[in-house]
Design a protein around this motif. Structure first.
Motif, PDB file in Angstrom:
ATOM      1  N   TRP A   1      14.146  12.022  43.272  1.00 30.22           N
ATOM      2  CA  TRP A   1      13.265  10.872  43.120  1.00 30.22           C
ATOM      3  C   TRP A   1      13.171  10.394  41.675  1.00 30.22           C
ATOM      4  CZ3 TRP A   1       9.259  12.168  39.964  1.00 30.22           C
ATOM      5  CH2 TRP A   1       8.870  13.514  39.916  1.00 30.22           C
ATOM      6  N   TYR A   2      13.788  11.129  40.734  1.00 25.93           N
ATOM      7  CA  TYR A   2      13.874  10.629  39.365  1.00 25.93           C
ATOM      8  C   TYR A   2      14.571   9.274  39.334  1.00 25.93           C
ATOM      9  CZ  TYR A   2      12.401  14.369  36.148  1.00 25.93           C
ATOM     10  OH  TYR A   2      11.687  15.264  35.398  1.00 25.93           O
ATOM     11  N   GLY A   3      15.491   9.111  40.282  1.00 26.04           N
ATOM     12  CA  GLY A   3      16.310   7.910  40.249  1.00 26.04           C
ATOM     13  C   GLY A   3      15.508   6.633  40.210  1.00 26.04           C
ATOM     14  N   THR A   4      14.443   6.583  40.995  1.00 29.32           N
ATOM     15  CA  THR A   4      13.640   5.368  40.995  1.00 29.32           C
ATOM     16  C   THR A   4      12.341   5.529  40.244  1.00 29.32           C
ATOM     17  OG1 THR A   4      12.813   6.114  43.118  1.00 29.32           O
ATOM     18  CG2 THR A   4      14.527   4.430  43.132  1.00 29.32           C
ATOM     19  N   ALA A   5      11.687   6.680  40.368  1.00 28.31           N
ATOM     20  CA  ALA A   5      10.357   6.792  39.790  1.00 28.31           C
ATOM     21  C   ALA A   5      10.401   6.987  38.284  1.00 28.31           C
ATOM     22  CB  ALA A   5       9.609   7.963  40.426  1.00 28.31           C
ATOM     23  N   VAL A   6      11.419   7.651  37.786  1.00 27.86           N
ATOM     24  CA  VAL A   6      11.409   7.970  36.361  1.00 27.86           C
ATOM     25  C   VAL A   6      12.424   7.141  35.590  1.00 27.86           C
ATOM     26  CG1 VAL A   6      11.681   9.792  34.675  1.00 27.86           C
ATOM     27  CG2 VAL A   6      10.549  10.252  36.818  1.00 27.86           C
ATOM     28  N   PHE A   7      13.632   7.006  36.110  1.00 29.84           N
ATOM     29  CA  PHE A   7      14.578   6.122  35.445  1.00 29.84           C
ATOM     30  C   PHE A   7      14.185   4.673  35.656  1.00 29.84           C
ATOM     31  CE2 PHE A   7      17.516   8.973  33.663  1.00 29.84           C
ATOM     32  CZ  PHE A   7      17.693  10.030  34.522  1.00 29.84           C
ATOM     33  N   GLU A   8      13.365   4.463  36.644  1.00 32.07           N
ATOM     34  CA  GLU A   8      12.790   3.135  36.898  1.00 32.07           C
ATOM     35  C   GLU A   8      13.867   2.068  36.967  1.00 32.07           C
ATOM     36  OE1 GLU A   8       8.323   3.355  35.461  1.00 32.07           O
ATOM     37  OE2 GLU A   8       9.710   3.598  33.817  1.00 32.07           O
ATOM     38  N   ASN A   9      14.772   2.309  37.844  1.00 31.99           N
ATOM     39  CA  ASN A   9      15.851   1.349  38.025  1.00 31.99           C
ATOM     40  C   ASN A   9      15.323  -0.036  38.308  1.00 31.99           C
ATOM     41  OD1 ASN A   9      18.660   2.612  38.173  1.00 31.99           O
ATOM     42  ND2 ASN A   9      17.327   4.091  39.145  1.00 31.99           N
ATOM     43  N   GLY A  10      15.692  -0.932  37.447  1.00 32.26           N
ATOM     44  CA  GLY A  10      15.408  -2.330  37.729  1.00 32.26           C
ATOM     45  C   GLY A  10      13.974  -2.724  37.552  1.00 32.26           C
ATOM     46  N   LYS A  11      13.047  -1.771  37.414  1.00 37.04           N
ATOM     47  CA  LYS A  11      11.655  -2.187  37.269  1.00 37.04           C
ATOM     48  C   LYS A  11      11.404  -2.589  35.827  1.00 37.04           C
ATOM     49  CE  LYS A  11       9.739   0.623  40.907  1.00 37.04           C
ATOM     50  NZ  LYS A  11       9.405   2.010  41.016  1.00 37.04           N
ATOM     51  N   LYS A  12      10.372  -3.360  35.630  1.00 38.79           N
ATOM     52  CA  LYS A  12      10.116  -3.827  34.281  1.00 38.79           C
ATOM     53  C   LYS A  12       9.364  -2.757  33.518  1.00 38.79           C
ATOM     54  CE  LYS A  12       8.293  -7.565  35.534  1.00 38.79           C
ATOM     55  NZ  LYS A  12       7.936  -8.903  36.007  1.00 38.79           N
ATOM     56  N   ALA A  13      10.056  -1.689  33.196  1.00 39.02           N
ATOM     57  CA  ALA A  13       9.406  -0.637  32.429  1.00 39.02           C
ATOM     58  C   ALA A  13      10.028  -0.590  31.051  1.00 39.02           C
ATOM     59  CB  ALA A  13       9.586   0.696  33.129  1.00 39.02           C
ATOM     60  N   PRO A  14       9.244  -0.221  30.053  1.00 33.76           N
ATOM     61  CA  PRO A  14       9.819  -0.235  28.699  1.00 33.76           C
ATOM     62  C   PRO A  14      11.014   0.689  28.544  1.00 33.76           C
ATOM     63  CG  PRO A  14       7.660   0.822  28.738  1.00 33.76           C
ATOM     64  CD  PRO A  14       7.848   0.186  30.062  1.00 33.76           C
ATOM     65  N   ASP A  15      11.025   1.802  29.281  1.00 34.25           N
ATOM     66  CA  ASP A  15      12.092   2.764  29.063  1.00 34.25           C
ATOM     67  C   ASP A  15      13.067   2.831  30.217  1.00 34.25           C
ATOM     68  OD1 ASP A  15       9.632   4.916  27.586  1.00 34.25           O
ATOM     69  OD2 ASP A  15      11.027   3.530  26.636  1.00 34.25           O
ATOM     70  N   GLY A  16      13.008   1.895  31.103  1.00 30.09           N
ATOM     71  CA  GLY A  16      13.849   2.016  32.279  1.00 30.09           C
ATOM     72  C   GLY A  16      15.281   1.594  32.022  1.00 30.09           C
ATOM     73  N   VAL A  17      16.102   1.808  33.020  1.00 28.55           N
ATOM     74  CA  VAL A  17      17.475   1.316  32.966  1.00 28.55           C
ATOM     75  C   VAL A  17      17.657   0.364  34.140  1.00 28.55           C
ATOM     76  CG1 VAL A  17      18.451   3.313  31.798  1.00 28.55           C
ATOM     77  CG2 VAL A  17      18.271   3.319  34.279  1.00 28.55           C
ATOM     78  N   PRO A  18      18.568  -0.599  34.016  1.00 26.19           N
ATOM     79  CA  PRO A  18      18.717  -1.577  35.092  1.00 26.19           C
ATOM     80  C   PRO A  18      19.282  -0.937  36.358  1.00 26.19           C
ATOM     81  CG  PRO A  18      19.891  -2.259  33.108  1.00 26.19           C
ATOM     82  CD  PRO A  18      19.468  -0.853  32.897  1.00 26.19           C
ATOM     83  N   ASN A  19      19.109  -1.628  37.480  1.00 24.03           N
ATOM     84  CA  ASN A  19      19.727  -1.199  38.735  1.00 24.03           C
ATOM     85  C   ASN A  19      21.213  -0.978  38.550  1.00 24.03           C
ATOM     86  OD1 ASN A  19      17.586  -1.050  40.391  1.00 24.03           O
ATOM     87  ND2 ASN A  19      17.882  -3.006  41.422  1.00 24.03           N
TER      88      ASN A  19
END
Lengths: 292, 467, 314
Positions: free
Chosen positions: B286-304
């Motif tokens: 679940w790191y894939g979406t909750a922590v890497f925050e794919n595509g979400k507008k988070a300051p530290d995320g990475v794009p989808n």
């Protein structure tokens, strides 16, 4: 000699300013935090100002968390605190009066017991109170909090001091001779003069009730019963900023600014009371004191 | 019951009647006061009360869509997360004063070690589900994951919701950039080797971390190091001198990467390591979406489409096992007035594709027949969705069943012993912190009344005097 | 700390007592009046005292004494032997030592400094110091959580000087007693500064003037004249703070939640008692620890009421 006197003064003021920064700094940070977004909080200097718009947005985010949960908590805090304060005043004022101005067997013992109980910290009794409330099936009801909050020996002691020092003894004596019953004496002489002590007891009781964590933590067993103080760490635990494992589920998410906003809401009532009572508290009642 | 209200000992009759009156008033008000929830349905049948956390709200919606008009009261609580012990404290209370009508019939629990504690003495509050759930269904869960639901006496006391198995997350773009067409590492030494290449050629990037609050679930659980192994009823093996433990510690400590390509700060938390610089790391799926925050507008995320999941590395002893971080449970109360309906609901939530297919965020269903549909819905969230899906399914079946369930959190012990050490300046090493970690675990075990088996002199001594 | 600030008697009131000195030594109640009326006035309070003060204490003691072999001290012995028991008490005592020493020095020094300033300035400083008292409890812990995180804190310069870059660095277990002392000082010092200020107001100005005429400087006046006259308030502050500090719960509990357990859930004795009761369903041992803490508080209370001359019951 005079120069050295002034030098000491300046050093003293500097030291006081440093401590003022220590005491006040966190509060300023707290008030400024919701004006920034989460990344602004991390990246900008700590005391930077964001925008009023952000402040409003954070407020909205917080209030919409889990359907008004924060407002429910605020309501609960108000019920428990005001209820407890009302009960405390109702019990403490007459008790203080009785201890100060009437005779009865056991008066001195009661006073001594009150002093002792007053010093024993409230938290020592929380688990025992829980076990007792458990036995009489009051856990989970408002009474499990209002009743303990209403037990305020410190308020009794304050009232005792107040009535012993401010009611003229001869006035009481005269009223008794005139045939006023004890209740009449209380009602006609003590009560009209009691406003300051009612305010003082209410103030201390309210602040203690509002800030109490351990007792409500133990006595309530549902999200919707928590007061704000107990709700705050719940928000903390579900904030991804603090706890990376917290899942979000697509609901309103609590990040740092919302957390700060929640803290502001949690302290606002007491802070306001402090501000309004500042004159009396700091300058007046507390500052006056013993004269031997 | 003690008679605290022994009025005879108080002076004055008027006083006694006053107190009696007060007691009556108080009791009356207490009985009239609203209880924990305000469910007052007019229907003759009592609704099933289901406790879920906010992340399961989409599940609630899916359930109600599939079963319109179902008589259910959904209550949101914190999912018993993070050792807050909400269920433990409620159950302890209700076991004393009697279970109220507002008590839940079914609960979602985000802590995968709770079921055995709540289903055995002194709690004994969970329904034995083998009577209500067919054996074929019970066999349908990934790998050995149902060991978290099996008491030492063999009772099944929960159903798994999702699996949070550890996979190897890889930033596909960065990996290709730095390592070209080389295959993704399949062992911990391979990860370390890649890290050493990064340190030499491309400093500033990371292949993993040891500074987070739950790295023990990746590093020790995933390598079969017995620090939380249940070996009998209320008996746990805590053996920091085991070969698996020492091998992984040496590998990481001697890699020269700690504080460099193996981050010793929190990854993803304030002041820690940015997600965009993670080339690879072992972490739960679940790191894939909750922590890497794919595509979400988070300051530290990475794009989808940046991160891909690969099968977890083999353990340092060559075994195909992995750890896990999380994975929720569905519990059914043994005090429920409608056990069959409650068990049926739990089974539906746990196994029905209508519920389990909801959204990538929710984590991979532990029930294997539901997994294919779930990974088929990845879309473009991850790079290389086919590989990622396979990796998820493989990992789910490889979770090592030698870690828990025990009624204490290994993460808390790790956070209070290893994290302060490795994040300090100058940093300590895993090897140096191992004994205090294991000792903290042993203390937690003994506090909970369990027996600790160990070959380590340190663990067997009282209060750590032999360390 | 959630205890209300115990303070001095209210000062003069505008009503009838102007010019009359209030004092600790209370006079006897006025003559006359019914001998039983007093019971009515104290009835509600006494009922609560018995139900909410005495009764839970008795119940807790009875629970603590109930073992599987009948009544005995088994629970006290068992809880004493838990590996977390002694560390919890040691943690709290270390915290108390750091807190009380620094608080007494700082509160007295700040009060002395503030007392010498003009009325307005003095009142402003006192108010600023007193303000954090409004935030006792969970709110202050959340605020300090942000203060202890170097990336968000205005005190980051201190943290960076210590090579702290993460919350985990600041909240490392060795630092905990100091951190809790800082938080306790932040919420509690202001009230005590106000109390000390009030006490200083009662130092007769003639004494100070005489000393200054004799050539005493600011420090000497403070040490030789003022300090001895406010000594009993300092003692009072120490004793009350000590009693409340033993009950430490909310600060370590919330920091524990925020750090994923870096502050263990059994760090303080109250936390241990809570954990035993609500996580492990072992209420008898939890009651034993509660009684330990209660006895501690009671001993302290009885000590100062009987031996100290701070309260005189007439």
């Amino acid at each position: 000699m005079l120069a050295r006197h002034y030098a000491y003064r300046i050093i003293a003021i500097l030291i006081l300013l440093v401590f003022a920064a220590f005491f006040f700094g966190p509060i300023i940070w707290l008030l400024l935090a919701p004006t920034k977004t989460d990344s602004q909080i991390i990246n900008q200097t700590p005391l930077a100002f964001g925008s009023f718009g952000t402040f409003g947005h954070m407020f909205h985010q917080l209030i919409s968390y889990e359907g008004d949960l924060v407002l429910t908590w605020l309501k609960n805090s108000a019920i428990y605190s005001f209820g407890g304060t009302a009960l405390a005043v109702l019990a403490a004022i007459p008790a203080g009066y009785g201890l100060a101005l009437t005779h009865f067997v056991g008066r001195r013992a009661l006073l001594a017991i009150t002093l002792v109980v007053m010093i024993v910290p409230a938290t020592a009794l929380v688990l025992p109170l829980f076990l007792e409330a458990n036995t009489v099936h009051l856990v989970g009801t408002v009474w499990s909090l209002i009743l303990p909050f209403g037990f305020f020996p410190f308020g009794v002691y304050l009232a005792y001091i107040y009535f012993s020092t401010t009611i003229p003894k001869d006035l009481i004596g005269a009223a008794r001779i005139d045939g006023a019953g004890e209740w009449g004496v209380f009602r006609r002489i003590a009560l009209p003069l009691a406003t300051p002590i009612v305010a003082l007891v209410a103030f201390f009781s309210f602040v203690a009730n509002w800030n109490n964590y351990y007792l409500p933590f133990v006595m309530t067993y549902d999200n919707s019963q928590y007061p704000l103080q107990v709700g705050l760490p719940i928000l903390l635990g579900s904030s991804p900023s603090i706890n990376p494992v917290a899942a979000t589920g697509g609901q309103a998410v609590i990040y740092r600014p919302e957390m700060a906003m929640a803290t502001i809401i949690a302290i606002a009532p007491v802070l306001l009371v402090f501000l309004f009572a500042q004159r009396t508290l700091v300058a007046g009642m507390l500052a006056g004191s013993t004269k031997e | 019951m003690k008679s605290f209200f022994n009025l005879k000992s108080w002076r004055g009759r008027s006083l006694r009647s006053r107190v009696a009156f007060a007691a009556v008033v108080v009791t009356g008000l207490a009985l009239a006061a609203p209880g924990a929830s305000t469910a007052t349905t007019m229907s003759s049948k009592k609704p099933l009360i289901v406790w879920i956390d906010t992340s399961r709200i989409p599940y609630e919606q899916a359930y109600m869509k599939a079963n319109p008009g179902a008589n259910i009261k959904w209550v949101i609580y914190n999912g018993n997360e993070n050792g807050t012990g909400v269920l433990q404290s409620k159950f302890a209370l209700w076991n004393r004063i009697g279970w109220p009508s507002v008590a839940p019939d079914v609960m979602f629990d985000s802590q995968n070690y709770d079921a055995v504690q709540l289903g055995t003495a002194p709690y004994n509050d969970l329904l034995s589900l083998s009577k209500y759930v067919p054996a074929s269904v019970l066999k349908g869960y990934a790998g050995h994951s149902m060991s978290a639901c099996t008491t030492p006496s063999g009772k099944i006391v929960c159903l798994r919701n999702d699996t949070a198995a550890d996979v190897l997350w890889v930033n596909q773009g960065l990996y290709t950039k730095f390592f070209g067409k080389a295959p993704v590492p399949t062992t911990w030494s391979g990860i370390v080797a890649d890290g050493q290449m990064l340190k030499k050629g491309h400093p500033g990037y990371t292949v993993g971390d040891i500074g987070d609050e739950f790295d023990d679930d990746f590093i020790y659980w995933g390598n079969g190091c017995p620090l939380d192994q249940v070996v009998g009823a209320n008996t746990v093996e805590i053996d920091p001198t085991n070969l698996a433990c020492t091998k992984i510690n040496n590998l990481l400590d001697n890699s020269g990467l700690e504080g460099n390509a193996i981050s010793t700060t929190y990854v993803f938390a304030a002041g820690g390591f940015p997600a965009a610089k993670v080339v690879m790391m072992v972490g739960p799926l679940w790191y894939g979406t909750a922590v890497f925050e794919n595509g979400k507008k988070a300051p530290d995320g990475v794009p989808n489409g940046t991160m891909a999941a690969y099968p977890p590395p083999l353990s340092v002893l060559g075994k195909p096992i992995t750890g896990a971080l999380g994975g929720g449970l569905w519990l059914v109360s043994s005090h429920s007035s409608q056990p069959a309906a409650a068990a049926a609901l739990a089974e539906f939530m746990s196994t029905s594709p209508k519920v389990q297919a909801v959204g990538v965020d929710a984590g991979l269903p532990d029930y294997t027949p539901d997994q294919a549909a779930y990974v088929g819905s990845f879309g473009s969230v991850f790079a290389n969705p086919v590989v990622s899906g396979k990796a998820w399914e493989t990992a789910a079946a490889e979770v090592w069943n030698g870690w828990g369930p025990t009624p204490w959190s290994t993460d808390a012990a790790w956070a209070s012993t290893v994290v302060p050490g490795v994040t300090a300046t100058p940093p300590s090493t895993l090897g140096k912190q191992m004994n205090s970690f294991a000792l903290a675990l042993a203390n937690d075990a003994r506090l909970a009344g369990w027996t600790v088996k160990s070959t380590s002199k340190c663990i067997n001594s009282f209060g750590g005097s032999g360390c | 700390m959630t205890d209300p600030l115990v303070t001095v008697a209210p000062g003069e009131h505008a009503s009838a007592r102007r010019g009359r000195r209030s004092r600790w030594r209370r006079e006897r109640p006025p003559a006359g009046g019914s001998r039983t009326a007093g019971y009515f006035f104290v009835a509600l309070y006494v009922a609560m005292l018995l139900c909410l003060g005495v009764a839970p204490t008795v119940y807790a003691i009875s629970l603590a004494l109930r073992t599987s072999h009948g009544l005995g001290v088994g629970n006290f012995v068992d809880s004493y032997h838990l590996p977390e028991f002694m560390p919890a008490f040691k943690h709290v005592l270390l915290f108390e030592a750091i807190w009380l020493v620094s608080q007494s020095v700082l509160v007295v020094s700040l009060a002395l400094m503030v007392h010498n300033l003009s009325r307005r300035v003095s009142a402003t400083f006192r108010f600023i110091f007193y303000l954090p008292g409004a935030m006792a409890g969970a709110a202050s812990v959340v605020i300090w959580l942000f203060m202890f995180t170097p990336t968000t804190s205005p005190f980051a310069f201190i943290e960076h000087a210590l090579h702290y870059t993460l919350l985990a660095n600041t909240v490392t277990p060795a630092n905990l007693p100091v951190l809790f002392a800082i938080m306790a000082f932040w919420t509690g010092a202001g009230g005590w500064i106000v109390v000390m200020h009030g006490a200083l107001n009662n130092v007769p100005t003639e004494l100070i003037e005489a000393a200054e005429i004799d050539g005493s400087n600011v420090f000497q006046t403070a040490l030789r004249i003022k300090l001895p006259l406010i000594r009993k308030w300092v003692v009072y502050m120490l004793v009350l703070s000590f009693a409340s500090g033993t009950q430490l719960f909310v600060e370590p509990q919330i920091l524990g939640i925020a750090t994923g357990g870096e502050v263990p859930p059994q760090w303080s004795p109250n936390q241990l008692a809570y954990y035993l009761a609500f996580q492990l369903d072992r209420f008898n041992e939890a009651a034993a620890i509660s009684v330990d803490l209660l006895v501690f508080g009671l001993l302290v209370a009885v000590l100062i009421v009987w031996r100290g001359k701070l309260f005189e019951v007439q």
